[in-house]
Design a protein around this motif. Structure first.
Motif, PDB file in Angstrom:
ATOM      1  N   ARG A   1      24.248  30.712  60.894  1.00 12.12           N
ATOM      2  CA  ARG A   1      24.418  30.892  62.211  1.00 12.12           C
ATOM      3  C   ARG A   1      24.173  29.482  63.611  1.00 12.12           C
ATOM      4  NH1 ARG A   1      28.033  33.427  64.522  1.00 12.12           N
ATOM      5  NH2 ARG A   1      28.529  35.137  63.129  1.00 12.12           N
ATOM      6  N   GLN A   2      25.563  29.258  64.196  1.00  9.66           N
ATOM      7  CA  GLN A   2      25.237  27.597  65.118  1.00  9.66           C
ATOM      8  C   GLN A   2      25.310  28.271  66.658  1.00  9.66           C
ATOM      9  OE1 GLN A   2      26.487  23.352  64.354  1.00  9.66           O
ATOM     10  NE2 GLN A   2      27.347  24.032  66.637  1.00  9.66           N
ATOM     11  N   VAL A   3      24.394  28.338  67.544  1.00  6.05           N
ATOM     12  CA  VAL A   3      23.897  29.033  68.865  1.00  6.05           C
ATOM     13  C   VAL A   3      23.328  27.939  69.129  1.00  6.05           C
ATOM     14  CG1 VAL A   3      23.238  30.659  70.089  1.00  6.05           C
ATOM     15  CG2 VAL A   3      23.709  30.796  67.803  1.00  6.05           C
ATOM     16  N   VAL A   4      24.278  27.443  70.535  1.00  4.70           N
ATOM     17  CA  VAL A   4      23.596  27.218  71.895  1.00  4.70           C
ATOM     18  C   VAL A   4      23.493  27.380  73.185  1.00  4.70           C
ATOM     19  CG1 VAL A   4      24.522  25.146  73.525  1.00  4.70           C
ATOM     20  CG2 VAL A   4      26.513  25.534  71.180  1.00  4.70           C
ATOM     21  N   VAL A   5      22.154  27.380  73.221  1.00  3.89           N
ATOM     22  CA  VAL A   5      21.035  27.888  74.157  1.00  3.89           C
ATOM     23  C   VAL A   5      21.138  26.559  75.462  1.00  3.89           C
ATOM     24  CG1 VAL A   5      19.146  28.570  74.650  1.00  3.89           C
ATOM     25  CG2 VAL A   5      20.095  29.332  72.154  1.00  3.89           C
ATOM     26  N   ARG A   6      21.936  27.885  77.100  1.00  3.04           N
ATOM     27  CA  ARG A   6      21.636  26.287  78.250  1.00  3.04           C
ATOM     28  C   ARG A   6      20.486  27.258  78.853  1.00  3.04           C
ATOM     29  NH1 ARG A   6      27.140  26.224  76.069  1.00  3.04           N
ATOM     30  NH2 ARG A   6      27.630  24.030  75.751  1.00  3.04           N
TER      31      ARG A   6
ATOM     32  N   GLN B   1      28.678  29.927  67.547  1.00  3.15           N
ATOM     33  CA  GLN B   1      29.813  29.238  67.658  1.00  3.15           C
ATOM     34  C   GLN B   1      29.775  30.143  65.730  1.00  3.15           C
ATOM     35  OE1 GLN B   1      28.372  25.498  68.100  1.00  3.15           O
ATOM     36  NE2 GLN B   1      29.678  25.572  70.536  1.00  3.15           N
ATOM     37  N   ASP B   2      30.310  29.401  64.978  1.00  5.41           N
ATOM     38  CA  ASP B   2      31.020  29.271  62.848  1.00  5.41           C
ATOM     39  C   ASP B   2      28.913  29.618  62.913  1.00  5.41           C
ATOM     40  OD1 ASP B   2      33.527  29.096  64.238  1.00  5.41           O
ATOM     41  OD2 ASP B   2      33.486  27.210  63.532  1.00  5.41           O
ATOM     42  N   VAL B   3      29.378  29.804  61.214  1.00  5.96           N
ATOM     43  CA  VAL B   3      27.982  30.316  60.604  1.00  5.96           C
ATOM     44  C   VAL B   3      28.356  29.200  59.794  1.00  5.96           C
ATOM     45  CG1 VAL B   3      27.608  31.793  58.548  1.00  5.96           C
ATOM     46  CG2 VAL B   3      28.861  32.738  60.689  1.00  5.96           C
ATOM     47  N   ILE B   4      27.520  28.582  59.599  1.00  2.93           N
ATOM     48  CA  ILE B   4      28.048  27.265  58.403  1.00  2.93           C
ATOM     49  C   ILE B   4      26.960  27.470  57.558  1.00  2.93           C
ATOM     50  CG2 ILE B   4      27.876  24.944  58.725  1.00  2.93           C
ATOM     51  CD1 ILE B   4      28.459  24.043  61.593  1.00  2.93           C
ATOM     52  N   ASP B   5      27.193  27.605  56.057  1.00  2.43           N
ATOM     53  CA  ASP B   5      26.820  27.572  54.945  1.00  2.43           C
ATOM     54  C   ASP B   5      25.796  28.487  55.480  1.00  2.43           C
ATOM     55  OD1 ASP B   5      27.376  25.031  53.548  1.00  2.43           O
ATOM     56  OD2 ASP B   5      25.870  24.032  55.169  1.00  2.43           O
TER      57      ASP B   5
ATOM     58  N   GLU C   1      20.186  20.496  83.914  1.00  4.78           N
ATOM     59  CA  GLU C   1      20.859  21.629  82.370  1.00  4.78           C
ATOM     60  C   GLU C   1      20.141  21.276  81.635  1.00  4.78           C
ATOM     61  OE1 GLU C   1      24.879  22.610  79.460  1.00  4.78           O
ATOM     62  OE2 GLU C   1      25.011  22.972  81.961  1.00  4.78           O
ATOM     63  N   VAL C   2      19.336  21.888  80.873  1.00  2.79           N
ATOM     64  CA  VAL C   2      18.832  21.611  79.551  1.00  2.79           C
ATOM     65  C   VAL C   2      19.906  22.464  78.537  1.00  2.79           C
ATOM     66  CG1 VAL C   2      16.722  21.348  78.255  1.00  2.79           C
ATOM     67  CG2 VAL C   2      16.563  21.133  80.603  1.00  2.79           C
ATOM     68  N   ALA C   3      19.884  22.180  77.289  1.00  2.00           N
ATOM     69  CA  ALA C   3      20.980  22.989  76.697  1.00  2.00           C
ATOM     70  C   ALA C   3      19.945  22.221  75.029  1.00  2.00           C
ATOM     71  CB  ALA C   3      22.066  22.229  76.473  1.00  2.00           C
ATOM     72  N   ALA C   4      20.152  23.428  73.946  1.00  2.00           N
ATOM     73  CA  ALA C   4      19.534  23.068  72.602  1.00  2.00           C
ATOM     74  C   ALA C   4      20.565  23.630  71.492  1.00  2.00           C
ATOM     75  CB  ALA C   4      17.940  23.949  72.466  1.00  2.00           C
ATOM     76  N   THR C   5      21.178  22.617  70.702  1.00  2.00           N
ATOM     77  CA  THR C   5      21.673  23.471  69.615  1.00  2.00           C
ATOM     78  C   THR C   5      21.185  23.959  68.886  1.00  2.00           C
ATOM     79  OG1 THR C   5      23.869  22.087  70.275  1.00  2.00           O
ATOM     80  CG2 THR C   5      23.929  22.896  68.286  1.00  2.00           C
ATOM     81  N   VAL C   6      21.346  24.871  67.802  1.00  2.00           N
ATOM     82  CA  VAL C   6      19.988  25.770  66.996  1.00  2.00           C
ATOM     83  C   VAL C   6      21.457  25.872  66.086  1.00  2.00           C
ATOM     84  CG1 VAL C   6      18.042  25.264  68.486  1.00  2.00           C
ATOM     85  CG2 VAL C   6      19.351  27.592  68.190  1.00  2.00           C
ATOM     86  N   ARG C   7      19.999  25.971  64.434  1.00  2.00           N
ATOM     87  CA  ARG C   7      20.987  27.316  63.154  1.00  2.00           C
ATOM     88  C   ARG C   7      20.312  27.900  62.944  1.00  2.00           C
ATOM     89  NH1 ARG C   7      22.730  21.925  62.246  1.00  2.00           N
ATOM     90  NH2 ARG C   7      25.437  21.743  62.794  1.00  2.00           N
ATOM     91  N   VAL C   8      20.543  29.361  63.289  1.00  2.00           N
ATOM     92  CA  VAL C   8      19.590  30.591  62.767  1.00  2.00           C
ATOM     93  C   VAL C   8      20.630  30.966  61.289  1.00  2.00           C
ATOM     94  CG1 VAL C   8      18.855  30.557  64.887  1.00  2.00           C
ATOM     95  CG2 VAL C   8      20.864  31.678  64.109  1.00  2.00           C
ATOM     96  N   PRO C   9      19.407  31.854  60.183  1.00  2.00           N
ATOM     97  CA  PRO C   9      20.561  32.610  59.707  1.00  2.00           C
ATOM     98  C   PRO C   9      21.271  33.162  60.288  1.00  2.00           C
ATOM     99  CG  PRO C   9      18.160  32.343  59.605  1.00  2.00           C
ATOM    100  CD  PRO C   9      18.029  32.026  61.216  1.00  2.00           C
ATOM    101  N   ALA C  10      22.287  33.984  59.363  1.00  2.00           N
ATOM    102  CA  ALA C  10      23.680  34.350  60.267  1.00  2.00           C
ATOM    103  C   ALA C  10      23.674  35.837  59.641  1.00  2.00           C
ATOM    104  CB  ALA C  10      24.589  34.074  59.033  1.00  2.00           C
ATOM    105  N   ILE C  11      22.615  36.570  60.872  1.00  2.51           N
ATOM    106  CA  ILE C  11      22.146  38.345  60.949  1.00  2.51           C
ATOM    107  C   ILE C  11      22.910  39.124  60.578  1.00  2.51           C
ATOM    108  CG2 ILE C  11      20.503  39.352  61.366  1.00  2.51           C
ATOM    109  CD1 ILE C  11      18.211  36.967  62.701  1.00  2.51           C
TER     110      ILE C  11
END
Length: 69
Positions: free
Chosen positions: A13-18, A6-10, A32-42
């Motif tokens: 990058r926000q990523v939803v892993v399912r 998803q989008d880059v915020i501050d 279904e197990v999902a986690a929304t994580v934010r990782v450095p925008a590489i």
């Protein structure tokens, strides 16, 4: 396993892993197990996906520890 980038915020990058689990051995159905994580925008999409999977794995392990079965 699927990932939705998803989008880059501050600068992160926000990523939803399912992850889908087929429960055919139990009462049927799919979980279904999902986690929304934010990782450095590489720059590299591959590195972003790998970082998201690692973050999601750690988060899910912590959640299972907090709520033992």
């Amino acid at each position: 396993m699927t990932q939705e980038t998803q989008d880059v915020i501050d600068g992160r990058r926000q990523v939803v892993v399912r992850v889908l689990f087929d429960r055919s051995d139990a009462d049927g159905g799919i979980v279904e197990v999902a986690a929304t994580v934010r990782v450095p925008a590489i720059e590299s999409e591959t590195q972003t996906e790998a970082a998201a999977r690692q973050s999601a794995r750690r988060a899910l392990q912590q959640a299972l520890t907090a709520f033992p079965l």
